[in-house]
Structures are given as structure tokens and as C-alpha cells.
Design a protein around this motif. Structure first.
Motif, PDB file in Angstrom:
ATOM      1  N   UNK A  21       0.790  -1.234   0.000  1.00  0.00           N
ATOM      2  CA  UNK A  21       0.000   0.000   0.000  1.00  0.00           C
ATOM      3  C   UNK A  21       0.818   1.277   0.000  1.00  0.00           C
ATOM      4  N   UNK A  22       1.897   1.343   0.766  1.00  0.00           N
ATOM      5  CA  UNK A  22       2.586   2.617   0.917  1.00  0.00           C
ATOM      6  C   UNK A  22       3.789   2.773   0.005  1.00  0.00           C
ATOM      7  N   UNK A  23       3.964   1.858  -0.948  1.00  0.00           N
ATOM      8  CA  UNK A  23       5.078   1.986  -1.875  1.00  0.00           C
ATOM      9  C   UNK A  23       4.676   2.926  -3.003  1.00  0.00           C
ATOM     10  N   UNK A  24       5.465   3.944  -3.221  1.00  0.00           N
ATOM     11  CA  UNK A  24       5.148   4.926  -4.259  1.00  0.00           C
ATOM     12  C   UNK A  24       5.627   4.419  -5.610  1.00  0.00           C
ATOM     13  N   UNK A  69       0.026  -3.120  13.130  1.00  0.00           N
ATOM     14  CA  UNK A  69       1.250  -3.552  13.797  1.00  0.00           C
ATOM     15  C   UNK A  69       2.069  -2.325  14.198  1.00  0.00           C
ATOM     16  N   UNK A  70       2.402  -2.244  15.484  1.00  0.00           N
ATOM     17  CA  UNK A  70       3.050  -1.061  16.015  1.00  0.00           C
ATOM     18  C   UNK A  70       4.410  -0.754  15.429  1.00  0.00           C
ATOM     19  N   UNK A  71       5.126  -1.789  14.981  1.00  0.00           N
ATOM     20  CA  UNK A  71       6.487  -1.579  14.483  1.00  0.00           C
ATOM     21  C   UNK A  71       6.534  -1.382  12.972  1.00  0.00           C
ATOM     22  N   UNK A  72       5.383  -1.307  12.325  1.00  0.00           N
ATOM     23  CA  UNK A  72       5.363  -1.242  10.867  1.00  0.00           C
ATOM     24  C   UNK A  72       4.528  -0.063  10.369  1.00  0.00           C
ATOM     25  N   UNK A  73       5.195   0.934   9.805  1.00  0.00           N
ATOM     26  CA  UNK A  73       4.472   2.058   9.216  1.00  0.00           C
ATOM     27  C   UNK A  73       3.674   1.597   7.997  1.00  0.00           C
ATOM     28  N   UNK A  74       4.169   0.561   7.324  1.00  0.00           N
ATOM     29  CA  UNK A  74       3.468  -0.002   6.177  1.00  0.00           C
ATOM     30  C   UNK A  74       2.127  -0.584   6.611  1.00  0.00           C
ATOM     31  N   UNK A 103      -3.872  -0.062   7.167  1.00  0.00           N
ATOM     32  CA  UNK A 103      -5.074   0.079   7.998  1.00  0.00           C
ATOM     33  C   UNK A 103      -5.805   1.369   7.644  1.00  0.00           C
ATOM     34  N   UNK A 104      -5.060   2.461   7.532  1.00  0.00           N
ATOM     35  CA  UNK A 104      -5.672   3.751   7.203  1.00  0.00           C
ATOM     36  C   UNK A 104      -6.392   3.694   5.862  1.00  0.00           C
ATOM     37  N   UNK A 105      -5.771   3.034   4.877  1.00  0.00           N
ATOM     38  CA  UNK A 105      -6.389   2.931   3.560  1.00  0.00           C
ATOM     39  C   UNK A 105      -7.636   2.056   3.601  1.00  0.00           C
ATOM     40  N   UNK A 106      -7.567   0.962   4.385  1.00  0.00           N
ATOM     41  CA  UNK A 106      -8.718   0.077   4.494  1.00  0.00           C
ATOM     42  C   UNK A 106      -9.908   0.760   5.143  1.00  0.00           C
ATOM     43  N   UNK A 107      -9.650   1.528   6.186  1.00  0.00           N
ATOM     44  CA  UNK A 107     -10.742   2.240   6.858  1.00  0.00           C
ATOM     45  C   UNK A 107     -11.289   3.353   5.964  1.00  0.00           C
TER      46      UNK A 107
END
Length: 244
Positions: A31-34, A77-82, A87-91
Motif C-alpha cells: 500500500x505505501x510503496x510509491x 502492527x506497532x512496528x510497521x508504518x506499512x 489500515x488507514x487505507x482500508x478504513x
């Protein structure tokens, strides 16, 4: 030079550097790969990526709505910005189709033993669906705890289908759960999966059927072969990027 990476958390942070260096990058994009403008050097094995970072897979929102969900909670997951970005995209996808999505907890660790705070959070928010992007074993552990603690909740797991979904104890806990599958599972025995497993056995010495991670690597490898084919008789980083 050409970089081929399979589900590496290093890739998202490396994309700007790789673009500046002109290095073609092939990966199983997340998701967060540009992997879009201006990063035209990056190619996704599992398809293109919407150039607008606010857009995610809208099918998730539609699937949640069609299954009767009204209120979605997210676990990251707390250790993963990805994971947190996913999660943000899914919501966001859920909200796009008119669902409520007010609960999110992005501090989930690995190997959680006490799920009560998360279950209570979901109950307090009146969530009837969960969109978890955490360790896969923990996803099913959460569902088991939710069931034990009286939380009736559906799950939409975007992290990818794997064999854990059809093994005990998960299979007893995940009824009503939807798991994303970017590729046809080996269990379907399609011509493509049969060819994949034969290739992995012949060239990689595999003694088991390909799962999610192996298939990501396999398809990324096929993309690398295609990149070299289209790059001309003397492949260069520029010819790969231009022709692929």
C-alpha cells in the motif's frame, strides 16, 4: 543494476533513493510503496498502483458493506508504518461506501497474549467488522479471543491468503472471515499454479506447494525475466525502465 525484492519493508523507504539513482526496482508492491509518478523506475509484480495515495482497494469497502458490516475497526502492527498505512487505507475504503470506521489501534505488538483491551475497544466503538494488519497468527488469535469474550465480529484480512487460514486451530476460528488472495491459491490446482509448483520444485528444490510469500517471489521473478527480455540485447537500467 536492477533490484528485485520480495515483500521487503525496506523498499518503501528506499524508493526515493532508487529513483534518484536510476535503479529499476521490481517488487510485490504494498500500500505505501510509491510505485507511480514520479517513481517510474518501480514496477509492481501484482499490478499497478493508483497514483493518488488516498485511494486504496475500494473492493474492501464494498466487500465489507455487502457482507452486512456497518462499523469497522482497525488493528495495525506497532512496528510497521506499512501496516499502519494499510489500515488507514482500508478504513478509508470503508468510509467511502458509507460505513462507520472510528476505532483504530496501531500499537499491536507481535505475539500478543492479552487481547482484552483490543476486544473492549472494539466493543466500545460498536464495531462489527475488523480490518487487521498484524502478524497473521495474531489475527486469528484476536478472532479467537473476540469469540470467547462475546464479540461477534467479521474480519477482512488484507495481508494475504496462506495455508494458516485452512489449518487448525485457525480454521475453527475464522469462519466468516475474508482473506485477500492476490494470486490463485495452490490448493485450486489451476494450470498456472501447477506450472508454478513444478518450476519451484525443479529450480528451487521446493518440497511443498507455494504459499503467499513464495508466489510473490515467483511472480516478481517472472517480472524480472520479462524486464530483461524487453530491455534489448545489452540491457541497461535505462532500457529496462523505459521498455518495461
Amino acid at each position: 543494476a536492477i533490484l528485485v525484492a520480495n515483500l521487503s519493508t525496506v523498499i518503501p523507504a528506499s524508493v526515493p533513493y532508487l529513483y534518484k539513482a536510476g535503479i529499476p526496482t521490481l517488487s510485490a508492491c504494498q500500500a505505501s510503496i510509491s510505485a507511480t509518478q514520479p517513481y517510474t523506475n518501480t514496477f509492481c509484480a501484482n499490478g499497478s498502483v493508483d497514483p493518488d495515495p488516498k485511494h486504496y482497494n475500494t473492493n474492501y469497502g464494498l466487500a465489507m458493506k455487502n457482507s452486512g458490516c456497518t462499523n469497522v475497526g482497525g488493528l495495525g502492527l506497532g512496528v510497521s508504518s506499512l501496516a499502519q498505512a494499510t489500515v488507514a487505507h482500508g478504513l478509508a475504503a470503508a468510509k467511502d461506501v458509507g460505513l462507520t470506521a472510528n476505532y483504530v489501534n496501531n500499537s499491536v505488538g507481535v505475539g500478543v497474549t492479552n487481547w482484552t483491551p483490543y476486544v473492549l475497544g472494539m466493543k466500545s466503538a460498536h464495531a462489527d467488522c475488523v480490518f487487521p494488519v498484524i502478524e497473521q497468527a495474531d489475527e486469528y488469535a484476536f478472532l479467537a479471543a473476540a469469540k470467547t469474550q462475546g464479540l461477534n465480529i467479521k474480519a477482512f484480512i488484507p495481508t494475504g491468503y496462506s495455508e494458516i487460514a485452512i489449518q487448525q486451530p485457525a480454521v475453527s476460528q475464522d469462519q466468516g472471515t475474508y482473506v485477500a488472495a492476490k494470486f490463485a491459491p495452490s490448493e485450486l490446482n489451476t494450470p498456472a499454479t501447477i506450472a508454478e509448483n513444478a518450476a519451484l520444485k525443479k529450480y528451487g528444490g521446493f518440497k511443498y506447494s507455494a504459499k503467499f510469500a513464495e508466489t510473490n517471489g515467483y511472480v516478481t521473478g517472472l517480472l524480472a525475466v520479462e524486464a530483461l527480455k524487453v530491455a534489448g540485447p545489452t540491457p541497461t537500467s535505462k532500457s529496462i525502465t523505459t521498455n518495461l
